[in-house]
Design a protein around this motif. Sequence first.
Motif, PDB file in Angstrom:
ATOM      1  N   UNK A  66       0.864  -1.176   0.000  1.00 26.64           N
ATOM      2  CA  UNK A  66       0.000   0.000   0.000  1.00 26.64           C
ATOM      3  C   UNK A  66       0.894   1.216   0.000  1.00 26.64           C
ATOM      4  N   UNK A  67       0.837   2.006  -1.082  1.00 25.75           N
ATOM      5  CA  UNK A  67       1.673   3.187  -1.191  1.00 25.75           C
ATOM      6  C   UNK A  67       0.803   4.325  -1.700  1.00 25.75           C
ATOM      7  N   UNK A  68       0.763   5.412  -0.931  1.00 24.33           N
ATOM      8  CA  UNK A  68      -0.079   6.559  -1.217  1.00 24.33           C
ATOM      9  C   UNK A  68      -1.518   6.077  -1.394  1.00 24.33           C
ATOM     10  N   UNK A  69      -2.135   6.277  -2.536  1.00 31.28           N
ATOM     11  CA  UNK A  69      -3.520   5.847  -2.743  1.00 31.28           C
ATOM     12  C   UNK A  69      -3.607   4.647  -3.666  1.00 31.28           C
ATOM     13  N   UNK A  70      -2.574   3.798  -3.687  1.00 33.24           N
ATOM     14  CA  UNK A  70      -2.568   2.631  -4.559  1.00 33.24           C
ATOM     15  C   UNK A  70      -2.282   1.385  -3.740  1.00 33.24           C
ATOM     16  N   UNK A  71      -3.102   0.368  -3.932  1.00 35.44           N
ATOM     17  CA  UNK A  71      -2.893  -0.943  -3.329  1.00 35.44           C
ATOM     18  C   UNK A  71      -2.441  -1.867  -4.450  1.00 35.44           C
ATOM     19  N   UNK A  72      -1.288  -2.517  -4.283  1.00 32.58           N
ATOM     20  CA  UNK A  72      -0.741  -3.396  -5.312  1.00 32.58           C
ATOM     21  C   UNK A  72      -0.636  -4.806  -4.757  1.00 32.58           C
ATOM     22  N   UNK A  73      -1.245  -5.751  -5.451  1.00 35.84           N
ATOM     23  CA  UNK A  73      -1.155  -7.171  -5.093  1.00 35.84           C
ATOM     24  C   UNK A  73      -0.304  -7.850  -6.156  1.00 35.84           C
ATOM     25  N   UNK A  74       0.719  -8.586  -5.713  1.00 38.85           N
ATOM     26  CA  UNK A  74       1.591  -9.298  -6.642  1.00 38.85           C
ATOM     27  C   UNK A  74       1.659 -10.765  -6.256  1.00 38.85           C
ATOM     28  N   UNK A  75       1.746 -11.596  -7.271  1.00 43.69           N
ATOM     29  CA  UNK A  75       1.943 -13.025  -7.065  1.00 43.69           C
ATOM     30  C   UNK A  75       2.960 -13.531  -8.057  1.00 43.69           C
ATOM     31  N   UNK A  76       3.951 -14.228  -7.546  1.00 43.52           N
ATOM     32  CA  UNK A  76       4.974 -14.782  -8.417  1.00 43.52           C
ATOM     33  C   UNK A  76       5.220 -16.226  -7.994  1.00 43.52           C
ATOM     34  N   UNK A  77       4.877 -17.115  -8.873  1.00 44.82           N
ATOM     35  CA  UNK A  77       4.981 -18.543  -8.584  1.00 44.82           C
ATOM     36  C   UNK A  77       6.438 -18.965  -8.633  1.00 44.82           C
ATOM     37  N   UNK A  78       6.860 -19.677  -7.604  1.00 40.03           N
ATOM     38  CA  UNK A  78       8.225 -20.192  -7.577  1.00 40.03           C
ATOM     39  C   UNK A  78       8.336 -21.345  -8.570  1.00 40.03           C
ATOM     40  N   UNK A  79       9.459 -21.418  -9.266  1.00 39.66           N
ATOM     41  CA  UNK A  79       9.670 -22.489 -10.237  1.00 39.66           C
ATOM     42  C   UNK A  79       9.839 -23.818  -9.497  1.00 39.66           C
ATOM     43  N   UNK A  80       9.128 -24.822  -9.963  1.00 36.81           N
ATOM     44  CA  UNK A  80       9.257 -26.162  -9.381  1.00 36.81           C
ATOM     45  C   UNK A  80       9.776 -27.104 -10.442  1.00 36.81           C
ATOM     46  N   UNK A  81      10.648 -27.963 -10.021  1.00 35.69           N
ATOM     47  CA  UNK A  81      11.194 -28.937 -10.958  1.00 35.69           C
ATOM     48  C   UNK A  81      10.228 -30.101 -11.085  1.00 35.69           C
TER      49      UNK A  81
END
Length: 157
Positions: A66-81
């Motif tokens: 949450x920064x100023x008036x923006x909410x950012x959701x991020x998802x980054x899948x970990x690489x699986x062998x």
Amino acid sequence: MRSFDLTPLYRNTVGFDRLFSLLDTVGGVDAAPTYPPYNIERTGENEYRITVAVAGFTPAELSIEAKENTLTLRGEKAETETTERSQTLYRGIAARAFERRFQLADHVEVRGARLENGLLHVELVRNIPEAKKPRTIAITTAEPANAPQAVEAKVAA
């Protein structure tokens, strides 16, 4: 006369309910991304909840900023062998990285977040300062100058 659909703006903003009701007939917007799907709920007079479907993501693979008036959701899948014995024939479960941004109205704060059954719930609250809250003003009437005044006195016993 052309009409414009502001529905994508409703989906990406929290706390601007009245603003978009007023601007519902003005301007057009490009289509919003569809991954991951989400809901925005109003849970109280000044409370909101954003629910994002993040099936397959762990809390370590998700980040909320949450920064100023923006909410950012991020998802980054970990690489699986994958093992040599396992071979995917059809991939229907999306495991791609995403970033979703929401514009927040003034005084909307993130209260907390929880991951439950593949859904990320972000709780928001609008804290309006006392100086900006509506207040009731008492109405007084002007008494005529000639009105008789009542005099109170106590009688000694």
